[in-house]
Each structure stands twice: as structure tokens, then as C-alpha cells.
Design a protein around this motif. Structure first.
Motif, mmCIF file in Angstrom:
data_model
loop_
_atom_site.group_PDB
_atom_site.id
_atom_site.type_symbol
_atom_site.label_atom_id
_atom_site.label_comp_id
_atom_site.label_asym_id
_atom_site.label_seq_id
_atom_site.Cartn_x
_atom_site.Cartn_y
_atom_site.Cartn_z
ATOM 1 N N ARG A 10 3.722 5.688 -5.628
ATOM 2 C CA ARG A 10 3.722 5.655 -7.091
ATOM 3 C C ARG A 10 2.576 6.503 -7.657
ATOM 4 O O ARG A 10 2.768 7.282 -8.588
ATOM 5 C CB ARG A 10 3.598 4.196 -7.566
ATOM 6 C CG ARG A 10 3.683 4.005 -9.048
ATOM 7 C CD ARG A 10 3.615 2.536 -9.464
ATOM 8 N NE ARG A 10 2.315 1.944 -9.143
ATOM 9 C CZ ARG A 10 2.073 1.093 -8.148
ATOM 10 N NH1 ARG A 10 3.043 0.702 -7.357
ATOM 11 N NH2 ARG A 10 0.868 0.617 -7.942
ATOM 12 N N ILE A 11 1.393 6.387 -7.073
ATOM 13 C CA ILE A 11 0.212 7.079 -7.599
ATOM 14 C C ILE A 11 0.261 8.578 -7.326
ATOM 15 O O ILE A 11 -0.103 9.386 -8.178
ATOM 16 C CB ILE A 11 -1.065 6.444 -7.012
ATOM 17 C CG1 ILE A 11 -1.231 5.031 -7.571
ATOM 18 C CG2 ILE A 11 -2.293 7.298 -7.302
ATOM 19 C CD1 ILE A 11 -2.250 4.188 -6.836
ATOM 20 N N LEU B 152 0.825 -1.205 0.000
ATOM 21 C CA LEU B 152 0.000 0.000 0.000
ATOM 22 C C LEU B 152 0.862 1.259 0.000
ATOM 23 O O LEU B 152 0.564 2.229 -0.702
ATOM 24 C CB LEU B 152 -0.938 0.009 1.204
ATOM 25 C CG LEU B 152 -2.074 -0.998 1.157
ATOM 26 C CD1 LEU B 152 -2.779 -1.063 2.503
ATOM 27 C CD2 LEU B 152 -3.048 -0.649 0.054
ATOM 28 N N SER B 153 1.926 1.244 0.770
ATOM 29 C CA SER B 153 2.827 2.386 0.824
ATOM 30 C C SER B 153 3.466 2.640 -0.540
ATOM 31 O O SER B 153 3.519 3.771 -1.021
ATOM 32 C CB SER B 153 3.902 2.149 1.888
ATOM 33 O OG SER B 153 4.800 3.218 1.941
ATOM 34 N N ALA B 154 3.945 1.583 -1.167
ATOM 35 C CA ALA B 154 4.571 1.719 -2.485
ATOM 36 C C ALA B 154 3.563 2.215 -3.517
ATOM 37 O O ALA B 154 3.882 3.082 -4.337
ATOM 38 C CB ALA B 154 5.177 0.389 -2.921
ATOM 39 N N ALA B 155 2.340 1.684 -3.470
ATOM 40 C CA ALA B 155 1.313 2.103 -4.421
ATOM 41 C C ALA B 155 0.949 3.567 -4.209
ATOM 42 O O ALA B 155 0.806 4.333 -5.171
ATOM 43 C CB ALA B 155 0.075 1.225 -4.284
ATOM 44 N N ARG C 247 7.640 9.563 3.249
ATOM 45 C CA ARG C 247 6.677 10.546 3.772
ATOM 46 C C ARG C 247 5.280 9.950 3.950
ATOM 47 O O ARG C 247 4.342 10.661 4.298
ATOM 48 C CB ARG C 247 6.592 11.748 2.832
ATOM 49 C CG ARG C 247 7.918 12.369 2.473
ATOM 50 C CD ARG C 247 8.325 13.544 3.257
ATOM 51 N NE ARG C 247 7.257 14.500 3.426
ATOM 52 C CZ ARG C 247 7.204 15.326 4.449
ATOM 53 N NH1 ARG C 247 8.150 15.300 5.355
ATOM 54 N NH2 ARG C 247 6.226 16.176 4.573
ATOM 55 N N ILE C 248 5.124 8.658 3.697
ATOM 56 C CA ILE C 248 3.813 8.012 3.743
ATOM 57 C C ILE C 248 3.723 7.115 4.972
ATOM 58 O O ILE C 248 4.655 6.375 5.279
ATOM 59 C CB ILE C 248 3.572 7.183 2.461
ATOM 60 C CG1 ILE C 248 3.490 8.130 1.263
ATOM 61 C CG2 ILE C 248 2.309 6.322 2.586
ATOM 62 C CD1 ILE C 248 3.404 7.445 -0.069
#
Length: 54
Positions: free
Chosen positions: A11-12, A5-8, A19-20
Motif C-alpha cells: 500500500r505504501i 507487513l506485506s500489505a502495508a 513482489r514483496i
């Protein structure tokens, strides 16, 4: 799952992943509110919707 979820999200949105914050929390629905309404317990959604539809 949290890492995916963090990577998505990074990316989005273009936000650097450092920072997420992703938190997956398991708690009863009655501990959450949306639009000023406490959410229904599992299995009570249809009754809840009937009482809260605009």
C-alpha cells in the motif's frame, strides 16, 4: 504479522504484493551487524552505545 507487513508495504510503496517478501527471523542480536558494528545483546544497549557513539 507478516501478511499485515506485506500489505502495508504494498500500500505504501505501490509495489504489487506478489513482489514483496517479508521474513520475520528470530536470532541473537550478535548475529546481525549494522553500520559495520555487531549489535548488542538485549540489556547491553546502553554500554554498547557508549562504546560506539561517534
Amino acid at each position: 504479522m507478516a501478511l499485515e507487513l506485506s500489505a502495508a508495504a504494498s500500500r505504501i510503496t505501490g509495489t504489487p504484493e506478489h513482489r514483496i517478501l517479508v521474513v520475520i527471523q528470530d536470532s541473537p542480536a550478535r548475529s546481525a551487524a549494522e553500520a559495520g558494528q555487531v549489535l548488542p545483546d538485549p540489556g547491553q544497549e546502553i554500554e554498547w552505545l557508549g562504546q560506539h557513539e561517534a
